[in-house]
Design a protein around this motif. Structure first.
Motif, short mmCIF file in Angstrom:
data_model
loop_
_atom_site.label_atom_id
_atom_site.label_comp_id
_atom_site.label_asym_id
_atom_site.label_seq_id
_atom_site.Cartn_x
_atom_site.Cartn_y
_atom_site.Cartn_z
N ALA A 63 8.88 48.37 -27.06
CA ALA A 63 7.93 48.61 -28.16
C ALA A 63 7.47 47.28 -28.74
N PHE A 64 6.63 46.58 -27.99
CA PHE A 64 6.16 45.26 -28.41
C PHE A 64 5.39 45.33 -29.72
N GLU A 65 4.60 46.39 -29.89
CA GLU A 65 3.76 46.53 -31.07
C GLU A 65 4.57 46.68 -32.35
N LYS A 66 5.86 47.03 -32.21
CA LYS A 66 6.69 47.21 -33.40
C LYS A 66 7.32 45.91 -33.89
N LEU A 67 7.19 44.86 -33.10
CA LEU A 67 7.68 43.56 -33.55
C LEU A 67 6.84 43.06 -34.71
N PRO A 68 7.39 42.21 -35.58
CA PRO A 68 6.56 41.60 -36.64
C PRO A 68 5.36 40.90 -36.01
N TRP A 69 4.20 40.98 -36.67
CA TRP A 69 2.98 40.45 -36.07
C TRP A 69 3.09 38.96 -35.79
N GLU A 70 3.86 38.23 -36.64
CA GLU A 70 4.02 36.80 -36.40
C GLU A 70 4.73 36.54 -35.07
N LEU A 71 5.73 37.39 -34.75
CA LEU A 71 6.47 37.24 -33.50
C LEU A 71 5.61 37.64 -32.30
N GLN A 72 4.82 38.69 -32.45
CA GLN A 72 3.90 39.09 -31.39
C GLN A 72 2.94 37.94 -31.05
N ALA A 73 2.36 37.37 -32.09
CA ALA A 73 1.40 36.29 -31.90
C ALA A 73 2.06 35.08 -31.25
N ARG A 74 3.30 34.81 -31.64
CA ARG A 74 4.01 33.66 -31.08
C ARG A 74 4.27 33.86 -29.59
N ILE A 75 4.62 35.09 -29.20
CA ILE A 75 4.87 35.38 -27.78
C ILE A 75 3.57 35.23 -26.99
N LEU A 76 2.48 35.78 -27.51
CA LEU A 76 1.19 35.64 -26.83
C LEU A 76 0.79 34.18 -26.69
N ARG A 77 1.09 33.41 -27.69
CA ARG A 77 0.76 31.98 -27.65
C ARG A 77 1.56 31.28 -26.55
N LEU A 78 2.84 31.62 -26.41
CA LEU A 78 3.67 31.02 -25.37
C LEU A 78 3.16 31.38 -23.97
N VAL A 79 2.61 32.58 -23.83
CA VAL A 79 2.13 33.02 -22.53
C VAL A 79 0.79 32.37 -22.16
N LEU A 80 -0.10 32.22 -23.12
CA LEU A 80 -1.48 31.84 -22.83
C LEU A 80 -1.82 30.39 -23.14
#
Length: 365
Positions: A63-80
């Motif tokens: 459930a990625f969408e349930k993570l805090p938005w700051e953590l979601q954004a940080r993961i996307l940043r690490l990937v891209l």
């Protein structure tokens, strides 16, 4: 693009595919690493993790969408975001590998080239066929959801520095990406070279209406968020010396009179470079720099040597770092850029999504 395989961005070098012996050597190194006793603890830990995962039963979506938005954004940043690396945008034939049969004109249509496309970063030697990634591999995560698309486009295009080895590759990247994504780019490096024989058909007056070689530079005025630009251009190469057709006596005379001046006779007249007005048009930059590509060709290295005509670089710095006029500044606001998704779609970014995006798009006026 140039047919000379050495004429690529100074930070990369085109090479052939690995030989069978090189592949076997890499496999042998990997096998030795697997048998290394020092890796025993790592193997045991990995086995324990796998056992725990199997004990959990069938896999369920995270459930990625349930993570805090700051953590979601940080993961996307690490990937891209490939921090500390240039992303080389390659679209050309591999000079070391015979190409597969290219698609027919009917299959390609009006907007496809059929050339190999790769995104490459992280090292110097590049085999177009075997190294790098297809754009769909790198950007596949954008297809997960509209929100991923919105955040991912801003991260990938807004944070990374894109490097191009020719005007043609720059144009194909912009054409394939589209206006909405291009408007969000902040950092570019460009090798200013193209095909002199690429011309447009004559118009009704039997005149060539524009240069197809430099027409791709019209994308620059659309990059209203651009902050840094580095241009590699051949300033001192023999074939680029200005007005080589002149009388040798006059050339020698002016060479003596301009010796020691930045805009000297025995070099390229950078102010007369075709298409340069599209770059003079830019405003609101943090910096713009020009390096002499001929120095890389002569010295066989990637050292960056500023062009000798420092007055030319100074002119670009003085104009490019000026503030945008009010109207263009307003259009450059993130909310006013061309939409990434059709306006008819119901999804809209939340305040937290905009807050994240704005966190790395600093003021660029």
């Amino acid at each position: 693009m140039s047919t000379n395989i050495r004429w690529v961005h100074p930070d990369i070098q085109l090479v052939g595919p690995p030989t069978p012996d090189e592949v076997d050597e890499v496999d042998e190194i990997d096998e030795n690493d697997d048998n290394d006793e020092t890796n025993t603890e790592e193997k045991d830990a990995e086995a324990a993790v796998q056992a725990d995962l199997q004990a959990l039963g069938p896999k369920t979506p995270f459930a990625f969408e349930k993570l805090p938005w700051e953590l979601q954004a940080r993961i996307l940043r690490l990937v891209l975001y490939k921090e500390g690396h240039l992303i080389h945008c390659i679209s050309r034939l591999d000079p070391y590998v015979q190409p597969e049969p290219l698609p027919t004109d009917a299959e390609l249509g009006d907007h496809r080239s059929g050339l190999t496309k790769r995104l490459f970063w992280g090292k110097t030697e590049c085999s177009i066929t075997h190294d790098g990634f297809e754009p769909s591999q790198v950007l596949g995560i954008l297809a997960v959801s509209k929100r991923f698309h919105f955040l991912g486009v801003h991260i990938f295009y807004g944070l990374n520095t894109f490097a191009f080895s020719s005007l043609g590759e720059f144009g194909r990247f912009c054409q394939g990406s589209g206006l909405a994504r291009i408007a969000r780019i902040q950092h570019i490096e460009l090798l200013f070279t193209g095909n002199q024989y690429l011309t447009s058909p004559p118009d009704e007056r039997k005149r060539v209406p524009f240069s197809r070689r430099t027409y791709v530079l019209t994308w620059f005025p659309e990059m209203c968020r651009l902050r840094t630009l580095v241009v590699h251009i051949n300033e001192t190469g023999e074939k680029y010396i200005r007005r080589r057709y002149e009388n040798p006596a006059l050339i020698k005379y002016m060479a003596a009179k301009t010796a020691g001046q930045p805009n000297r006779r025995m070099s390229r007249s950078l102010r007369c470079v075709q298409g340069i007005d599209y770059i003079y048009n830019l405003r609101g930059l943090d910096f713009i720099r020009f390096y002499d590509f001929n120095q890389n060709l002569q010295e066989h290295n990637s050292d960056r040597v500023p062009v000798q005509d420092w007055s030319y670089s100074e002119d670009h710095t003085n104009t490019g770092t000026m503030s945008k006029v009010a109207g263009r500044l307003a259009r450059a606001e993130l909310e006013n850029l061309p939409p990434l998704l059709p306006r008819a779609q119901s999804w809209k970014p939340s305040n937290s999504d905009w807050e994240f995006v704005k966190s790395f798009f600093d003021s660029n006026d």
